[in-house]
Design an enzyme around this catalytic site. Structure first.
Site, PDB file in Angstrom:
ATOM      1  N   ASN A   6     -21.694 -18.955   3.395  1.00 39.10           N
ATOM      2  CA  ASN A   6     -20.285 -19.069   3.470  1.00 39.10           C
ATOM      3  C   ASN A   6     -19.786 -19.732   4.861  1.00 39.10           C
ATOM      4  O   ASN A   6     -20.089 -18.713   5.969  1.00 39.10           O
ATOM      5  CB  ASN A   6     -19.484 -17.715   3.230  1.00 39.10           C
ATOM      6  CG  ASN A   6     -17.919 -17.995   3.548  1.00 39.10           C
ATOM      7  OD1 ASN A   6     -17.450 -18.843   3.852  1.00 39.10           O
ATOM      8  ND2 ASN A   6     -17.514 -16.846   3.435  1.00 39.10           N
TER       9      ASN A   6
ATOM     10  N   LYS B 101     -17.130 -20.475   6.364  1.00 35.49           N
ATOM     11  CA  LYS B 101     -15.850 -20.025   6.929  1.00 35.49           C
ATOM     12  C   LYS B 101     -15.107 -21.183   7.526  1.00 35.49           C
ATOM     13  O   LYS B 101     -15.422 -22.477   7.071  1.00 35.49           O
ATOM     14  CB  LYS B 101     -15.848 -18.752   7.635  1.00 35.49           C
ATOM     15  CG  LYS B 101     -16.690 -17.735   6.882  1.00 35.49           C
ATOM     16  CD  LYS B 101     -16.598 -16.202   7.667  1.00 35.49           C
ATOM     17  CE  LYS B 101     -17.440 -15.032   6.870  1.00 35.49           C
ATOM     18  NZ  LYS B 101     -17.421 -14.000   7.394  1.00 35.49           N
TER      19      LYS B 101
ATOM     20  N   HIS C  67     -12.868 -12.981  -1.107  1.00 33.82           N
ATOM     21  CA  HIS C  67     -13.602 -12.906   0.191  1.00 33.82           C
ATOM     22  C   HIS C  67     -12.268 -11.800   0.798  1.00 33.82           C
ATOM     23  O   HIS C  67     -11.373 -11.851   0.971  1.00 33.82           O
ATOM     24  CB  HIS C  67     -13.907 -13.993   0.893  1.00 33.82           C
ATOM     25  CG  HIS C  67     -14.807 -13.581   2.126  1.00 33.82           C
ATOM     26  ND1 HIS C  67     -14.297 -12.974   3.339  1.00 33.82           N
ATOM     27  CD2 HIS C  67     -15.971 -13.888   2.232  1.00 33.82           C
ATOM     28  CE1 HIS C  67     -15.362 -12.712   4.033  1.00 33.82           C
ATOM     29  NE2 HIS C  67     -16.406 -13.030   3.333  1.00 33.82           N
TER      30      HIS C  67
ATOM     31  N   GLU D 137     -11.914 -11.598   3.797  1.00 33.47           N
ATOM     32  CA  GLU D 137     -10.833 -12.523   4.892  1.00 33.47           C
ATOM     33  C   GLU D 137      -9.714 -12.790   4.003  1.00 33.47           C
ATOM     34  O   GLU D 137      -8.512 -12.872   4.636  1.00 33.47           O
ATOM     35  CB  GLU D 137     -11.681 -13.490   5.201  1.00 33.47           C
ATOM     36  CG  GLU D 137     -12.722 -12.739   6.420  1.00 33.47           C
ATOM     37  CD  GLU D 137     -13.896 -13.688   6.810  1.00 33.47           C
ATOM     38  OE1 GLU D 137     -14.065 -14.729   6.653  1.00 33.47           O
ATOM     39  OE2 GLU D 137     -14.849 -12.879   7.653  1.00 33.47           O
TER      40      GLU D 137
ATOM     41  N   GLU E 226     -19.698  -6.875  -0.217  1.00 34.04           N
ATOM     42  CA  GLU E 226     -19.743  -7.229   1.238  1.00 34.04           C
ATOM     43  C   GLU E 226     -18.929  -6.173   1.711  1.00 34.04           C
ATOM     44  O   GLU E 226     -17.585  -6.163   1.983  1.00 34.04           O
ATOM     45  CB  GLU E 226     -18.776  -8.581   1.470  1.00 34.04           C
ATOM     46  CG  GLU E 226     -19.571  -9.714   1.126  1.00 34.04           C
ATOM     47  CD  GLU E 226     -19.129 -11.082   1.799  1.00 34.04           C
ATOM     48  OE1 GLU E 226     -20.234 -11.464   2.126  1.00 34.04           O
ATOM     49  OE2 GLU E 226     -18.175 -11.328   1.785  1.00 34.04           O
TER      50      GLU E 226
ATOM     51  N   GLY F 250     -19.660  -9.899  10.195  1.00 33.77           N
ATOM     52  CA  GLY F 250     -19.454 -10.410  11.506  1.00 33.77           C
ATOM     53  C   GLY F 250     -19.349  -9.444  12.556  1.00 33.77           C
ATOM     54  O   GLY F 250     -19.013  -9.713  13.576  1.00 33.77           O
TER      55      GLY F 250
ATOM     56  N   SER G 161     -23.462  -9.264   8.089  1.00 32.36           N
ATOM     57  CA  SER G 161     -24.424  -9.291   9.025  1.00 32.36           C
ATOM     58  C   SER G 161     -25.883  -9.403   8.470  1.00 32.36           C
ATOM     59  O   SER G 161     -27.032  -8.926   9.406  1.00 32.36           O
ATOM     60  CB  SER G 161     -24.436  -8.184   9.913  1.00 32.36           C
ATOM     61  OG  SER G 161     -22.842  -7.947  10.496  1.00 32.36           O
TER      62      SER G 161
END
Ligand code: 13P
Length: 250
Positions: free
Chosen positions: A9, A11, A95, A97, A167, A173, A213
């Site tokens: 991904n 992003k 996701h 985010e 996730e 991240g 990660s």
């Protein structure tokens, strides 16, 4: 046998030229002799060129999001038909985010899933708890609710189009990875939750990816767990050598 999948991904990274450069590097460096489905998800405006670029390779292309409506007055949005018209048939939905920064609720995400399924697209459905949920020991409840509210209205046939991506938000991240044991514990719970509603066939065949990660130095241990069928990779997918090493860890 469940399909092993490693998806990158990207992003909001890489402009047009950088996308082309990274794709060229990936074509040279990624293995093509492994039983693994490889997917990259560049930004919307680079999808068409990525599809063209990767046409004769073993690397597939996914979108990072899409709108649930067929078309209409939704400024700035992209529809399933638009994605398919440039050869993209896989989409990442839900996701964390999108949930955190763009107000996507389970209800919105479930509409998006329906639209994708209607178009016979594959969906990489993301979900996972926040740090506080885990500290409060609510992580299993949260994950179960996200699955139920986002996916459990689907009929059995639709599950052929679903890939799950667990996730944990606290591991995205941050450099903080779920331990292989934590990942396995949750993946097993997810599979059993699917089994209760849909039976053995679907539970045993759905691929469950881990994301958060994943790096070359921890991928092998995580991928070695029995209910982990691959990974959804963020930062490390932007470096061809790291992404190749992660795929080779499968
Ligand atoms: P990182 O690998 O950078 O933690 O990102 C994971 C992710 O969000 C993939 O969708």
């Amino acid at each position: 046998m469940r399909t092993k999948i490693v998806a990158g991904n990207w992003k909001m990274h890489k402009n047009a030229e950088e996308t082309e450069d990274l794709l060229n590097e990936l074509i040279n460096k990624l293995p093509n002799d492994k039983e693994v489905q490889i997917i990259v998800a560049p930004t919307f405006i680079n999808l068409a060129s990525a599809v063209e670029h990767l046409e004769f390779t073993n690397i597939g292309v996914a979108a990072q999001n899409m709108h649930q409506a067929e078309n209409g007055a939704y400024t700035g949005e992209i529809s399933a038909d638009m994605l398919q018209s440039v050869g993209v048939n896989t989409v990442i939905l839900g996701h964390s985010e999108r949930r955190a920064y763009f107000g996507e609720t389970d209800a919105i995400i479930s509409f998006k899933v329906d639209t994708a399924i209607k178009h016979n697209m594959s969906v990489i459905f993301c979900f996972g708890e926040e740090l506080k949920d885990r500290q409060d020991k609510q992580h299993f409840n949260i994950v179960e609710n996200q699955l139920r509210d986002g996916l459990f209205h689907l009929d059995k046939t639709s599950w052929e189009n679903i890939v799950l991506a667990y996730e944990p938000v606290w591991a995205i991240g941050t450099g903080e990875t779920a331990s292989p044991e934590q990942a396995q514990e949750m993946h097993e719970f997810i599979r059993e939750t699917v089994r209760k509603s849909y039976g053995n066939d679907i539970a045993d065949n759905v691929s469950i990816l881990y994301g958060g990660s994943v790096k070359p130095d921890n991928a092998k241990e995580i991928f070695g767990k029995p209910d982990v069928d691959g990974g959804l990779i963020g930062g490390a997918a932007l470096k061809a050598d790291d992404f190749a090493a992660i795929i080779n860890a499968i």
